[in-house]
Design a protein around this motif. Structure first.
Motif, short mmCIF file in Angstrom:
data_model
loop_
_atom_site.label_atom_id
_atom_site.label_comp_id
_atom_site.label_asym_id
_atom_site.label_seq_id
_atom_site.Cartn_x
_atom_site.Cartn_y
_atom_site.Cartn_z
N UNK A 223 0.80 -1.34 -0.21
CA UNK A 223 -0.02 -0.03 0.05
C UNK A 223 0.85 1.40 -0.12
N UNK B 118 6.28 9.28 2.70
CA UNK B 118 7.18 10.62 2.70
C UNK B 118 8.22 10.48 1.65
N UNK B 119 8.41 11.48 1.04
CA UNK B 119 9.52 11.73 -0.17
C UNK B 119 10.95 11.36 0.20
N UNK B 120 11.34 11.42 1.55
CA UNK B 120 12.54 11.14 1.79
C UNK B 120 12.75 10.64 3.22
N UNK C 261 6.97 -2.53 6.61
CA UNK C 261 6.45 -1.84 7.74
C UNK C 261 6.13 -0.37 7.19
N UNK C 262 4.91 0.21 7.30
CA UNK C 262 4.47 1.65 7.25
C UNK C 262 4.80 2.40 8.16
N UNK C 263 6.20 2.99 8.65
CA UNK C 263 6.35 3.49 9.54
C UNK C 263 6.08 4.91 9.59
N UNK C 264 5.82 5.33 8.56
CA UNK C 264 5.79 6.89 8.71
C UNK C 264 4.18 7.45 8.33
N UNK C 265 3.99 8.63 7.88
CA UNK C 265 2.57 9.23 7.71
C UNK C 265 2.51 8.73 6.12
N UNK C 266 1.00 8.97 6.28
CA UNK C 266 0.34 8.67 4.67
C UNK C 266 -0.21 9.80 4.41
N UNK C 267 -0.07 10.35 3.26
CA UNK C 267 -0.56 11.42 2.46
C UNK C 267 -0.91 11.36 1.23
N UNK D 29 3.04 5.73 -2.72
CA UNK D 29 2.06 6.72 -3.34
C UNK D 29 1.94 7.87 -2.20
N UNK D 30 1.61 7.56 -1.13
CA UNK D 30 1.46 8.57 -0.09
C UNK D 30 2.41 8.58 0.99
#
Lengths: 444, 510
Positions: B169, B175-177, B504-510, B172-173
């Motif tokens: 998943x 974080x960019x780095x 692991x989706x460790x960051x935020x999803x935007x 796409x959303x």
């Protein structure tokens, strides 16, 4: 042709373009007499209709699916295997059932057991289960998830019955038994699910989720403004448009807030933006990037504003948290990420029965159970990915159509697809992988 | 009062003040060995007080503190989350003080299995072709390419175990780095470089392949005979991309089918250790028996990867004391502190409350869960601590920092190079994984029988008194060799594992 009076010119052009995007594969055989564009629906004064499924509670579906849901990822394989069983051959006696679809996701366990992340997941699931496009559903669980299936059902006030079953793998004795029980459950639901007929209903029953990347400069030219014209028409008909993607709305929140019908709505919008400021603090997100760039780059700000027009220009009737049911018709803003799958999942959970996505770059997007109509920002894109796009918004750039008429064509197309005409993504079979509830919490 | 056999309760250590019920026990039953009478009904796997407890007394199980008595308690009282208080316990880390080097078996005398030796010397347990997406937007394309290659279309390529979509998943959303993107990239990279992946196809949306290139560059992966790339936009859309992808994979089949198994040392086995749906028995049968098997594997030069950081929380001092260096132990505690901070104020298990299934199975809190969970790593020294999805290049017992959530944890282990997963469960699990298969171990016989099509090994015989932990551990080790050699596990036979790839989706999803 140039001698034709103005009305005829429009009629002709609309005929051509209607042919162009309704019959893309025969576009060389355009015949101005074959497709008579229905001008009556364009008029604001007449009432537009579509052919929908009226459910017992009065809500109206645009499709008729059976859904296989999971409380957590542990049941994902079983859900997919149950849904896969019902191929075209096995559904041939149920022509009114559009399909049996797995709605699986990556979360449900290893997450916060209470609080907003779990509440969000639960209301997303129940929004889909209750969706007017869902004739019946089964919900699978392994049994020991943090998203406990019984407390999920209770919290969401869902009751099992002939058209809603729960299956717990640890109780049923594992994967194979669960798959068999799930298949049997759905087989028992299919006759009743099939027992539906479309009937002519007001367009006010349409709720359209609109999607577009805020920074998409190509979509800003014609696709977004024209989509906005369609949503304005829909809203005038009593329907609903759902705007999302907080990251691209935040830089112009003030102008959206100025359209809010009440100070409560305005305040709610401000609260959501404050929440995002905190959520993305010190992170390299789209939200922070767009906020920063909009401050210093006038052209970029203009792109964001043009793309925000995708939801039209009517008053803002409500601000909703992700996946909360939309209560008042008209234009609604729902707080959601810009990531199209997550955004559309929230819109559908809130009741959207159609999705419109405008883009200037390629897209393999599709959605279920509410189908997605895809708008190509340019004719070049439309032609290069003609299996994916439903509408060529580049027509507005060739001088063949103005934005308003393109908007009316989009509106017409929404009515057609809402009435059952398959969208391109439905023909290819996209949408089973685009159910992505917003993973908002921490994993553990 | 009914008198009955001492067999109803298991005493784990002479110093313990609680004992564990083998089966459900009615109230009013006299337990001769403990000299106590049950005060309430006690579910199987749950505990009773073996003596009088004063408010605040530490509760000892396996001679380890799992919490404190909430109130003065009569002997025979059912002890669970309602009357065991969860609190921080004081730990003595003894950084590396108990380290003893592994007594390795001579190379020529080591156990062997039938593995697939790749050109560069890496050894595989399976032989898959993988289809990867740099972002979620290509998921449908990947799945449709993979599902084209059904059993019928692969019938001429018997050495290929399957063409598998690894969709997720993210992308796409994301974080960019930063860490969120780096973690996604090293997870995908780890799979592509995994010995069990004979060839890969990477799919993106950008017309100029910028998205694919950014990923490949981050992992130093080069497009070639075994790594293909596909842009959906450049292909002319979803449908044409699917057709193009099928062509690319078709051209990879002949080479991938050349893989042959040959006898190799067990030192090439890397086991990812997991527990899911644990109960009160997990820590008494499946986990310690698996620990015995891991000690055997480590003596044979192999690698055991313990993970699920929040599920060793509370017993980390038992690992830091046998770390090869104090620094390795400190790395572990650093990760635990990161987790405590990350989960601050959230209703997650590291803050005490375990999943409903764990709780129903008799585990009062995360300390008790960890106490059982850590046993599956065995007693070997801790040789290294890795980040999520980092490539594992040390032999012996190592630790990888992952969430406790099974699909996410296993995905990190496989990205790190694990070529088999051993998964213990008490409540029952329907987990599977690809390209490294999962062996599932039941902690109790009733559940094993109920879910026999999903369970590979019944460790419940230890509870039943029919096998010792040593014998069970030896048997598990033999089964590991068999499955590493190609014998399908239960989840492979059923076809589970295509939905369990979850970076692991460790960051935020935007």
């Amino acid at each position: 042709m140039l001698d034709m009076h103005r009305y005829s010119v429009y009629t002709f052009l609309i005929d051509v373009s209607a042919d162009y995007f309704y019959a893309h594969d025969t576009k060389t055989k355009i015949n101005i007499t074959t497709t008579q564009f229905n001008m009556s629906v364009i008029s604001c004064n007449s009432s537009a209709t579509f052919e929908g499924f009226v459910r017992e509670d009065g809500r109206v579906g645009t499709r008729n699916y059976v859904g296989v849901f999971v409380a957590g990822n542990c049941a994902a394989t079983s859900a997919r295997k149950i849904a896969d069983w019902f191929n075209a051959e096995r559904l041939k006696n149920y022509p009114n059932v559009d399909g049996v679809v797995p709605f699986v996701h990556e979360i449900g366990c290893g997450m916060e057991m209470t609080g907003e992340p779990m509440d969000l997941l639960r209301r997303t699931l129940s929004g889909f289960i209750r969706h007017p496009n869902m004739a019946a559903a089964i919900v699978l669980a392994l049994g020991c998830e943090r998203n406990n299936i019984y407390s999920f059902m209770e919290q969401e006030a869902l009751t099992t019955g002939p058209m809603l079953h729960t299956l717990v793998m640890q109780e049923l004795g594992g994967t194979v038994n669960t798959i068999n029980a799930g298949i049997a459950a759905i087989e028992s639901m299919l006759p009743a699910a099939n027992d539906v007929v479309r009937q002519t209903v007001s367009a006010k029953h349409l709720s359209v989720g609109v999607l577009c990347a805020g920074d998409d400069a190509l979509a800003a030219r014609a696709a977004s403004p024209a989509l906005g014209v369609a949503i304005d028409t829909l809203v005038r008909q009593g329907g609903t448009g759902i705007l999302t993607a907080t990251s691209s709305i935040a830089p112009m929140a003030q102008s959206l807030a100025a359209r809010a019908e009440s100070s409560d709505i305005k305040q709610k919008l401000e609260q959501r933006i404050q929440w995002w400021d905190k959520y993305t603090q010190n992170r390299d997100t789209r939200y922070n990037h767009q906020k920063h760039r909009a401050n210093v780059d006038h052209a970029f700000m203009n792109t964001l504003e043009q793309n925000a027009r995708r939801a039209g220009t009517t008053p803002l009737k409500g601000v909703y948290e992700y996946a909360k049911p939309i209560i008042d018709p008209g234009l609604a803003f729902m707080d959601a990420p810009s990531f199209d799958a997550v955004s559309a999942t929230g819109q559908i959970a809130s009741g959207a029965n159609m999705i419109c996505l405008a883009t200037g770059s390629g897209s393999s997007f599709g959605s279920l159970p509410a189908p997605a109509i895809k708008l190509a920002a340019t004719s070049e894109l439309f032609e290069s990915m003609e299996d994916d796009f439903d509408i060529d918004c580049g027509l507005a750039e060739t001088g063949m159509l103005d934005i308003d008429h393109l908007g009316q064509l989009i509106f017409e197309s929404i009515l057609d697809h809402a009435s059952g005409k398959k969208t391109k993504s439905e023909i290819i079979g996209i949408g089973e992988n685009e159910f992505v509830p917003w993973p908002i919490g921490a994993f553990a | 009062m009914t008198e009955t056999s001492s067999n109803l309760f298991i005493r784990l250590d002479p110093q313990d003040n609680v004992v564990v019920a083998r089966t459900k026990v009615e109230p009013g039953i006299f337990v001769a060995t403990e000299g106590v009478t049950t005060q309430q009904e006690v579910p199987a796997g749950h505990k009773i007080a073996a003596r009088v407890l004063q408010k605040g007394d530490p509760i000892l199980k396996y001679k380890t503190v799992i919490g404190y008595a909430k109130e003065e308690t009569k002997p025979g009282t059912w002890m669970h989350s309602h009357n065991i208080e969860f609190q921080d316990v004081i730990k003595d880390y003894r950084w590396g003080e108990d380290f003893r080097p592994v007594n390795l078996i001579e190379p020529l005398e080591r156990a062997t299995f039938e593995g697939i030796v790749r050109e560069d010397g890496r050894v595989a347990t399976r032989n898959y072709i993988g289809i990867f997406v740099v972002a979620h937007s290509s998921a449908t394309v990947a799945r449709k390419i993979a599902s084209w290659f059904d059993a019928n279309r692969l019938s001429n390529y018997p050495q290929i175990d399957g063409v598998v979509p690894f969709v997720h998943d993210q992308g796409s959303g994301t974080e960019r780095s930063g860490e969120a993107l780096a973690l996604l990239h090293r997870t995908l990279g780890g799979y592509i470089e995994h010995p069990n992946i004979a060839a890969s196809l990477i799919i993106g949306q950008d017309i100029d392949r910028a998205d694919i290139r950014a990923f490949l560059d981050s992992q130093n992966i080069v497009i070639g005979d075994t790594v293909g790339a596909l842009s959906v936009s450049a292909s002319g859309g979803t449908k044409k991309a699917i057709e193009a992808g099928i062509d690319i994979i078709q051209n990879m089949l002949v080479n991938a089918n050349r893989a042959q198994r040959q006898r190799v040392s067990a030192e090439h086995i890397k086991i990812g250790l997991q527990c899911g749906g644990s109960d009160g028995f997990s820590g008494l049968s499946a986990n310690p028996a698996l620990g015995v098997a891991m000690d055997i594997l480590v003596r044979n030069g192999g690698t055991a990867v313990l993970s699920e950081t929040s599920e060793i929380y509370g017993v980390e001092h038992t690992l830091t004391s046998r770390a090869a260096t104090p620094n390795i132990g400190k790395k572990l505690v650093e990760r635990i502190n990161w987790w405590l901070d990350y989960n601050k104020g959230r209703d997650t298990q590291i803050n005490g409350r375990v999943s409903p299934g764990n709780n129903a199975g008799g585990l009062a809190n995360v300390l008790e869960k960890s106490l059982g969970g850590a046993k599956k790593g065995g007693n070997s020294p801790l040789m290294e601590v890795y980040q999520y999805a980092e490539r594992i290049n040390t032999h012996g017992l190592v630790f990888m920092d992952t969430p406790g959530y099974d699909p996410v944890s296993v995905t990190g282990q496989i990205a790190g190079g694990a070529n088999l997963i051993c998964f213990t469960t008490g409540r029952g699990s329907c987990f599977g994984s690809v390209p490294a298969p999962t062996i599932k171990l039941a902690s109790n016989t009733p559940m094993y029988r109920r879910m026999s099509a999903d369970m590979d090994i019944n460790c419940g015989v230890v509870i039943d008194g029919d096998a010792t932990l040593e014998k069970m551990g030896q048997e598990i080790f033999e089964r590991i060799l068999q499955h590493a050699s190609g014998t399908p596990t239960c989840s492979e036979a059923i076809g589970v594992g295509l939905n369990e790839f979850v970076p692991w989706p460790i960051g935020t999803t935007d």
